[in-house]
Write a protein that holds these residues in place. Sequence first.
Motif, PDB file in Angstrom:
ATOM      1  N   GLU A  92       4.444   9.679  10.250  1.00 58.53           N
ATOM      2  CA  GLU A  92       4.574  11.226  10.770  1.00 58.53           C
ATOM      3  C   GLU A  92       3.156  12.110   9.953  1.00 58.53           C
ATOM      4  OE1 GLU A  92       6.879  15.078   8.336  1.00 58.53           O
ATOM      5  OE2 GLU A  92       7.710  13.138   8.692  1.00 58.53           O
ATOM      6  N   LEU A  93       2.750  11.569   8.827  1.00 63.73           N
ATOM      7  CA  LEU A  93       1.268  12.114   8.646  1.00 63.73           C
ATOM      8  C   LEU A  93       0.236  11.666   9.456  1.00 63.73           C
ATOM      9  CD1 LEU A  93       1.654  11.159   4.708  1.00 63.73           C
ATOM     10  CD2 LEU A  93       1.721  13.595   5.741  1.00 63.73           C
ATOM     11  N   GLN A  94       0.403  10.558  10.034  1.00 60.09           N
ATOM     12  CA  GLN A  94      -0.715   9.932  11.076  1.00 60.09           C
ATOM     13  C   GLN A  94      -0.544  10.466  12.306  1.00 60.09           C
ATOM     14  OE1 GLN A  94      -3.364   7.790   9.900  1.00 60.09           O
ATOM     15  NE2 GLN A  94      -2.519   8.501   8.118  1.00 60.09           N
ATOM     16  N   GLN A 151       0.700  -1.223  -0.010  1.00 56.63           N
ATOM     17  CA  GLN A 151      -0.128  -0.025   0.066  1.00 56.63           C
ATOM     18  C   GLN A 151       0.901   1.362   0.121  1.00 56.63           C
ATOM     19  OE1 GLN A 151      -1.584  -2.500   2.390  1.00 56.63           O
ATOM     20  NE2 GLN A 151      -3.760  -2.155   2.060  1.00 56.63           N
ATOM     21  N   LEU A 152       1.567   1.515   1.027  1.00 57.59           N
ATOM     22  CA  LEU A 152       2.548   2.554   0.892  1.00 57.59           C
ATOM     23  C   LEU A 152       3.424   2.773  -0.034  1.00 57.59           C
ATOM     24  CD1 LEU A 152       3.212   2.864   4.878  1.00 57.59           C
ATOM     25  CD2 LEU A 152       1.418   3.813   3.700  1.00 57.59           C
ATOM     26  N   GLY A 153       4.013   1.551  -0.597  1.00 61.51           N
ATOM     27  CA  GLY A 153       4.751   1.628  -1.811  1.00 61.51           C
ATOM     28  C   GLY A 153       4.231   2.164  -2.874  1.00 61.51           C
ATOM     29  N   GLN A 154       2.901   1.895  -3.354  1.00 59.96           N
ATOM     30  CA  GLN A 154       2.376   2.129  -4.217  1.00 59.96           C
ATOM     31  C   GLN A 154       2.140   3.692  -4.305  1.00 59.96           C
ATOM     32  OE1 GLN A 154      -1.009  -0.152  -4.581  1.00 59.96           O
ATOM     33  NE2 GLN A 154      -0.124  -1.990  -5.092  1.00 59.96           N
ATOM     34  N   LEU A 160       5.133   6.404  -0.277  1.00 63.13           N
ATOM     35  CA  LEU A 160       5.509   6.479   0.952  1.00 63.13           C
ATOM     36  C   LEU A 160       6.229   5.901   1.853  1.00 63.13           C
ATOM     37  CD1 LEU A 160       1.972   7.943   2.256  1.00 63.13           C
ATOM     38  CD2 LEU A 160       4.010   9.179   1.744  1.00 63.13           C
ATOM     39  N   THR A 161       7.155   5.765   2.480  1.00 66.51           N
ATOM     40  CA  THR A 161       7.882   5.177   3.683  1.00 66.51           C
ATOM     41  C   THR A 161       6.967   5.139   4.972  1.00 66.51           C
ATOM     42  OG1 THR A 161       9.158   6.933   4.696  1.00 66.51           O
ATOM     43  CG2 THR A 161      10.339   5.950   2.685  1.00 66.51           C
TER      44      THR A 161
END
Length: 461
Positions: A331-333, A318-321, A324-325
Amino acid sequence: MKSAVETLNPTRVRLTVEVPFEELKDSLDAAYKKINQQVTVKGFRKGKIPARVIDQRFGRGAVLEEAVNDALPKFYTEAVNEAEVNPLGQPEVDITELKDGELLAFTAEVDIRPTIEIPDYSGIEVTVDAVEVTDEDVEKSVQQLRDRFASTNPVERAAAEGDVVTIDLEAKVDGEVLPDGVASGVQYTIGSGELLDGIDEAVTGLEAGGEATFTSELKGGSAEGKEAEVTVKVTQVAARELPELDDDFAQMASEFDTLEELKADSRKRLENMKQYDQATQAQERVLDELLKLAEVPIPEKLLEDEVNTRKHNLEHHQLGQMGLTLEKYLELQGKTVEEFDAETREQAIKGIKTQFILDELVNKEKLNVNQEELTEHLMRRAASSGMSPDQFAKAVVEGGQVPMLVGEVARGKALAVVVEAAKVVDTNGEPVELDDEDETAETVEASAEESEDKAEDKTEA
């Protein structure tokens, strides 16, 4: 062969197995044959070396090791079947005795499915949102359709909120223009928030040919996260024009002849959506109540593997697509690593508990999955994956995932049994009828993937 089982805890057992040496004969013969094909001895043709020569030249120990490695899976499986346990994962095997010509003894520790007592779920009561569609809901839906049919026309005036501006951008960091910091002909709707922070204020009030400079933190690219000086030049200002809400609009935007028919259809669609949401909410809340009632021990190794799998899927899929790391996502959360780990563990526990108790219900209620139910579920899964049914079916078969899909449908049917027995009312006190088992299967599947879904939804938001 003799075997005994010792319960170490509710989710782990130790099998003790003794095998008379004569039962190793087939494995010994296979070991000699295998070694025969791998080695050469002067004076003998390949594959025709006598056993006594192999023992002399390479050692009886090498033969015994090969034979035991070949035989262990078979004797372990026999011991598992004899003990009537349901193993999870691979066992930890320890050979405790190996006497040439006499005896092989070993122990095998393995996690097992715990014995679960199905609680009395007939008293479960849950409250869900009522299905209510207001006139405002219908108007909003029609307005969204109207927005999709809006047209844009160039105007000779200053840009205002809602206008579509065509702009050129140039971003500098420390006075240097970034290699990927130049773009031209970008169309942007003022107020949409789809570009850089501060751009709305910069372009509002500018006419075609106008230019402004502002500072903003870059959201991507080679200087992601850095403060940049951004120059924006407006090359065109266009106003969005919405079609009139009348019968002509209904005929253009839908299959209906009148605006009233379009609104009636919008109301019906909204009711169906809210009914679906209500059913999903009921299933989730009934499942939560069922899990509270049941005592479900969790194998620690299984939990560890599940947590690691969830983390891997989140980070590398999910994050790779989304580019995002894991660090950027946290950090965003606004979450710490410790909070993320605790949340992932909690969701993994819920997923394992859900599977264990519903599998037990499948067995207790003797629920079966027929071909029609499996095909229907496969079609839904294919649609949600963006693949054609044929492509999805091929991937499932080649990946050996058919039993997984059967399990999802069966667990969905088990949850449907519980939902049917539960008392479900809406916030108005009205009883809610639920009968879609495949939707229930999707609820079960979603609970097992909750952390991944939440991660993607929150990040996109």
